[in-house]
Design an enzyme around this catalytic site. Sequence first.
Site, PDB file in Angstrom:
ATOM      1  N   ARG A   1       0.861  -1.184   0.000  1.00 16.86           N
ATOM      2  CA  ARG A   1       0.000   0.000   0.000  1.00 16.86           C
ATOM      3  C   ARG A   1       0.890   1.223   0.000  1.00 16.86           C
ATOM      4  NH1 ARG A   1      -3.268  -2.802  -1.623  1.00 16.86           N
ATOM      5  NH2 ARG A   1      -5.359  -3.284  -0.868  1.00 16.86           N
TER       6      ARG A   1
ATOM      7  N   GLU B   1      -2.475   7.565  -4.910  1.00 17.37           N
ATOM      8  CA  GLU B   1      -2.825   6.952  -6.208  1.00 17.37           C
ATOM      9  C   GLU B   1      -4.299   7.091  -6.577  1.00 17.37           C
ATOM     10  OE1 GLU B   1      -1.703   2.830  -5.177  1.00 17.37           O
ATOM     11  OE2 GLU B   1      -3.795   2.265  -5.445  1.00 17.37           O
TER      12      GLU B   1
ATOM     13  N   HIS C   1      -0.728  -0.161  -9.716  1.00 16.86           N
ATOM     14  CA  HIS C   1      -1.410  -1.102  -8.813  1.00 16.86           C
ATOM     15  C   HIS C   1      -1.931  -2.324  -9.580  1.00 16.86           C
ATOM     16  CE1 HIS C   1      -3.515  -1.192  -4.645  1.00 16.86           C
ATOM     17  NE2 HIS C   1      -3.315  -2.418  -5.076  1.00 16.86           N
TER      18      HIS C   1
HETATM   19  P1  NAI Z   1      -1.531 -11.367   5.013  1.00 21.06           P
HETATM   20  O1  NAI Z   1      -2.582 -10.886   5.970  1.00 21.06           O
HETATM   21  O2  NAI Z   1      -1.503 -12.788   4.614  1.00 21.06           O
HETATM   22  O3  NAI Z   1      -0.087 -11.011   5.601  1.00 21.06           O
HETATM   23  C1  NAI Z   1       0.263  -9.761   6.112  1.00 21.06           C
HETATM   24  C2  NAI Z   1       1.413  -9.978   7.068  1.00 21.06           C
HETATM   25  O4  NAI Z   1       1.901  -8.690   7.454  1.00 21.06           O
HETATM   26  C3  NAI Z   1       1.019 -10.713   8.355  1.00 21.06           C
HETATM   27  O5  NAI Z   1       1.926 -11.770   8.601  1.00 21.06           O
HETATM   28  C4  NAI Z   1       1.104  -9.637   9.426  1.00 21.06           C
HETATM   29  O6  NAI Z   1       1.470 -10.148  10.705  1.00 21.06           O
HETATM   30  C5  NAI Z   1       2.176  -8.743   8.847  1.00 21.06           C
HETATM   31  N1  NAI Z   1       2.192  -7.398   9.383  1.00 21.06           N
HETATM   32  C6  NAI Z   1       1.188  -6.663   9.907  1.00 21.06           C
HETATM   33  N2  NAI Z   1       1.637  -5.457  10.285  1.00 21.06           N
HETATM   34  C7  NAI Z   1       2.958  -5.436   9.995  1.00 21.06           C
HETATM   35  C8  NAI Z   1       3.975  -4.472  10.169  1.00 21.06           C
HETATM   36  N3  NAI Z   1       3.736  -3.274  10.713  1.00 21.06           N
HETATM   37  N4  NAI Z   1       5.234  -4.786   9.755  1.00 21.06           N
HETATM   38  C9  NAI Z   1       5.502  -5.987   9.217  1.00 21.06           C
HETATM   39  N5  NAI Z   1       4.576  -6.933   9.027  1.00 21.06           N
HETATM   40  C10 NAI Z   1       3.321  -6.667   9.420  1.00 21.06           C
HETATM   41  O7  NAI Z   1      -1.664 -10.415   3.749  1.00 21.06           O
HETATM   42  P2  NAI Z   1      -1.172 -10.692   2.248  1.00 21.06           P
HETATM   43  O8  NAI Z   1      -2.224 -11.419   1.499  1.00 21.06           O
HETATM   44  O9  NAI Z   1       0.194 -11.251   2.297  1.00 21.06           O
HETATM   45  O10 NAI Z   1      -1.165  -9.199   1.659  1.00 21.06           O
HETATM   46  C11 NAI Z   1      -0.281  -8.216   2.145  1.00 21.06           C
HETATM   47  C12 NAI Z   1      -0.686  -6.857   1.595  1.00 21.06           C
HETATM   48  O11 NAI Z   1      -0.458  -6.825   0.194  1.00 21.06           O
HETATM   49  C13 NAI Z   1      -2.180  -6.514   1.725  1.00 21.06           C
HETATM   50  O12 NAI Z   1      -2.482  -5.998   2.995  1.00 21.06           O
HETATM   51  C14 NAI Z   1      -2.360  -5.477   0.654  1.00 21.06           C
HETATM   52  O13 NAI Z   1      -2.134  -4.190   1.191  1.00 21.06           O
HETATM   53  C15 NAI Z   1      -1.260  -5.805  -0.361  1.00 21.06           C
HETATM   54  N6  NAI Z   1      -1.801  -6.268  -1.632  1.00 21.06           N
HETATM   55  C16 NAI Z   1      -1.423  -5.630  -2.786  1.00 21.06           C
HETATM   56  C17 NAI Z   1      -1.908  -6.041  -4.020  1.00 21.06           C
HETATM   57  C18 NAI Z   1      -1.478  -5.411  -5.300  1.00 21.06           C
HETATM   58  O14 NAI Z   1      -2.145  -5.592  -6.337  1.00 21.06           O
HETATM   59  N7  NAI Z   1      -0.381  -4.669  -5.337  1.00 21.06           N
HETATM   60  C19 NAI Z   1      -2.888  -7.124  -4.103  1.00 21.06           C
HETATM   61  C20 NAI Z   1      -3.157  -7.790  -2.846  1.00 21.06           C
HETATM   62  C21 NAI Z   1      -2.651  -7.341  -1.655  1.00 21.06           C
END
Ligand code: NAI
Length: 327
Positions: free
Chosen positions: A232, A261, A293
Amino acid sequence: MMRIVLFDAKPYDRVHFDEANKAFGFDIAYLEPSLSARTAILARGADVVCPFVNCTVDRETLDILASEGVKLIALRSAGFNNTDFRYAQEKGIPVVRVPAYSPHAVAEHSFALLLALVRKLTHAYVRTREFNFSLSGLVGMDLHGKKMGIVGTGKIGRAAIDIAKGFGMEVLAYDPYPAQIEGVRYCGLDELLSQSDVISLYCPLTKDNRHLIGEKTLKTIKESAYIINTSRGGLIDSEALLEALKEKRIAGAALDVYEEEAGIFYTDQSDEGIADDTLARLISMPNVIITSHQGYLTKEALGAISETTLENVREFAEGRPLTNQVK
Ligand code: NAI
């Protein structure tokens, strides 16, 4: 029958939702505008609204949606930082999301960006199209043997870890909830930022980690390091990043997301140009790659997004527990 209004709908959304809807038979209306307080009135008559990442589902928007009788917010994204889900809950409108569709899509895109950046592919591509076969200025960097700093080891972070290992990189990770992952060394964020050759963000944007990469933390990053953000935009202070790039305090950056964005990404601004000077300047830098994105944009991910979204709606329609409710 459930009537769904899909905001910020693009042609590829329609293709995948129409295909998935063959198994559900919902009434879906596709609307081009993004959802916000200004456009929420367009949800009139809908049971469900389906926003995307740059929609603004704040209190004002939710008040209008509630008064129009909307009963469910079905986000077609994993991230939900754009939605005041607590307020929605107060208004009696549950919020559901698509927690996983293809973590590989995003992880692979982050490596596409990384490779393009460290091997200067964008420059090489433009050169050869002009029959300029000179290699001057195209010297790259091996990934093999370098330290990859993974911030957030959830679904996407883990997919990225597997790729990084495939490249023979040493993996450092930071996550407030560390897991046991073979070949990964967890450390504090400060150590990760100061030691890594590549820093890649895979964590959600929360109220506590806005500008995780900012003026202060950028001073601790190696001059030779690259930053990749497919999570993000708000995780990085873009002005501080631009300053660091201008002063050559980091080697380069690739961003699939940008904090401002909304209203720019997903739209064609080629006629008018953009008013955002920071973004325009970032785009002009030779060591920066910006994509709009599109990390999630694979046919596998789009298929899974539409199927899970419609399954979320079906659970709601049938009064079943909501597997993917944001709480
Ligand atoms: P997830 O929920 O499986 O994993 C997120 C991880 O980040 C968790 O292990 C959590 O403990 C950790 N986390 C939380 N706060 C943190 C911090 N301050 N510092 C370090 N780690 C922290 O989520 P997933 O599926 O891996 O997605 C991650 C992010 O990717 C989403 O939240 C979304 O913002 C982004 N995303 C981007 C996309 C794109 O098209 N560019 C598409 C899908 C997701």
